[in-house]
Design an enzyme around this catalytic site. Structure first.
Site, PDB file in Angstrom:
ATOM      1  N   ASP A 111     -22.735-112.661 -15.331  1.00 49.22           N
ATOM      2  CA  ASP A 111     -22.888-111.979 -16.319  1.00 49.22           C
ATOM      3  C   ASP A 111     -24.268-112.112 -16.934  1.00 49.22           C
ATOM      4  OD1 ASP A 111     -22.311-110.220 -18.475  1.00 49.22           O
ATOM      5  OD2 ASP A 111     -21.121-111.631 -19.736  1.00 49.22           O
ATOM      6  N   ASP A 145     -26.738-105.468 -17.713  1.00 50.07           N
ATOM      7  CA  ASP A 145     -25.774-106.288 -17.819  1.00 50.07           C
ATOM      8  C   ASP A 145     -24.787-106.225 -16.341  1.00 50.07           C
ATOM      9  OD1 ASP A 145     -23.528-107.731 -18.467  1.00 50.07           O
ATOM     10  OD2 ASP A 145     -22.939-106.551 -20.207  1.00 50.07           O
TER      11      ASP A 145
END
Length: 468
Positions: free
Chosen positions: A107, A300
């Protein structure tokens, strides 16, 4: 002296061969070999389940971005797994002494590392949890740890231990040892999450694993790079497929072509990996966007799709004939005719990068000729980037995250990388590697001889030869 040196050299080679053979190695087929590859069958979701997933995806992104304010090694690679046809990508790391491997989501939109512990409740059973009692270097910091998402939360305590990934080691890495999660928060084999954004974004205040290494001078180049595979349009894909790779300290030149276009993080303010969207086209037609921070986007890997402000999303679908906004669980999403091949191109100040129509087309609507698109709207805040650029975009580029100067780079995928999409192959096993560089979590120093038994043995023997 010469005889002793020869014997010592043989001992080194013998010991090294034992150490290397003990490390899991990828299996590479040679000419004439045949390997039986079997795919796992894909779990079929009905329309209700897809609607529930879409709602959770939307709400998770809203919660995530709503209000939150030496010795070097070039070949650090972690092979990834593609889960549920591009829904998420995970890699492997190890914690403790001796090291135990775990699968964790990657992440770049957050900065905390957390792992489900062996004392976790039934909500995270069956994921191969971390047992701190089996690690001689584990230390509980006796501080509460909590991460909240749109679909639930993870709760535990802050801890410290040796963490290894891609052949690198951080000796006193802080992480959340999670003892409770919301129902269905973790799905086997996922055991936790590693945040790859900057320390200023960390909810626990801990130095992220990657930043300790980059700041400590452990990498030949101060960057990490990601290549993700595509299975969303593969009807034969299983729940788990090869996912691409994460490299630390170098870029894999076989996975991209041309130059890497780097754009600095605006104003050098590091938290998210932020870029400014300077232009966007849909079907070749320009979409009007504001300038400056109103068009900031975070890059992201932990977000499946692409989220943005309502006005920007509406402008995108205005260029697609017969598109219409969704309702209920699909609020914020738009549908459009499945026969439309939609191409979106985005520029962050350099070249324009195209998103494949296969990635833009997210989910068909049952008993109709309409599909939901992968771009959807969320409420925005001035304290966080307006756009969340997730895997829908990242599957189409080679992405580089550079520590110094703080910047994000993109390059076109090579034929080698594109050939990995939809490939029928076994998923990779843990690729932890042997620890080649070691730092402390505050990135204060590096070590020249690591705690690896083979390395210590070789260092000792070489010292004996040199000074005898």
């Amino acid at each position: 002296m010469l005889t002793r040196t020869i014997w010592l050299g043989l001992l080194i080679l013998l010991y090294l061969s034992v150490e290397v053979l003990g490390v899991p190695q990828p299996v590479v087929s040679t000419a004439g070999q045949s390997i039986d590859l079997r795919r796992r069958s894909r779990s079929v979701r009905n329309a209700t389940e897809w609607a529930q997933w879409a709602e959770i995806q939307r709400d998770t992104v809203i919660a995530k971005y709503g209000t939150q304010p030496n010795e070097k090694r070039s070949a650090g690679e972690n092979l990834l797994v593609n889960q549920n046809c591009d829904v998420g990508y995970y890699g492997s790391l190890a914690i403790g002494t001796p090291p135990f491997p775990f699968d964790v989501l990657l992440d770049t939109g957050s900065s905390d590392l957390w792992i489900a512990s062996s004392t976790c409740e039934l909500t995270c059973a069956g994921t191969g949890n971390f047992d701190s009692a089996k690690s001689s270097t584990f230390k509980s910091l006796e501080h509460n740890f909590e991460i909240t998402y749109g679909s639930g939360k993870a709760i535990g305590t802050l801890a410290e231990d040796v963490v290894q990934m891609a052949g690198f080691s951080v000796m006193n890495q802080q992480f959340g040892s999670v003892t409770s999660t919301s129902s269905n928060f973790l799905r086997n084999p996922i055991t936790g999450l590693i945040g790859l954004a900057w320390q200023s974004l960390s909810s626990s205040g801990a130095m992220p694993f990657w930043q300790a290494l980059a700041g400590g001078g452990s990498w030949d180049s101060p960057l990490m790079a990601v290549q993700l595979t595509r299975y969303i349009n593969d009807t034969l894909a299983g729940d788990l497929e090869p996912g691409g790779s994460l490299t630390m300290g170098y870029v894999n030149e076989s996975l991209y072509t041309g130059n890497i276009d780097y754009q600095n993080i605006p104003n050098g303010q590091v938290s998210y990996w932020v870029q400014e969207i300077t232009s966007m086209t849909v079907q070749g037609k320009s979409v009007s966007l504001p300038h400056g921070s109103a068009s900031y986007a975070t890059i992201d890997t932990g977000t499946t799709l692409v989220a943005g402000p309502a006005s920007g999303i509406a402008a995108i679908y205005a260029q697609i004939p017969d598109s219409s906004p969704g309702t209920g669980q699909w609020e914020g999403y738009y549908s459009y005719p499945c026969t439309s091949e939609v191409t979106v191109e985005i520029s962050f100040g350099g070249p324009s990068w195209a998103i494949s129509p296969a990635d833009f087309q997210f989910q068909p609507i049952d008993s109709s000729n309409y599909c939901y698109g992968a771009f959807y709207s969320i409420p925005t805040s001035s304290s966080t980037p307006q756009w969340i650029i997730g895997d829908t975009f990242l599957k189409n580029v080679y992405a580089v995250f550079r520590y110094n100067p703080p910047s994000v780079g993109f390059a076109a995928l090579s034929e080698t990388a594109l050939a990995m999409n939809g490939v029928n192959a076994d998923i990779p096993t843990a690729t932890l590697g042997a620890s080649a560089a070691s730092v402390t979590a505050n990135a204060a120093s590096t070590t020249t001889c690591t705690s690896s038994t083979a390395t210590l043995f070789i260092c000792a023997l070489l010292s004996f030869v040199m000074f005898s």
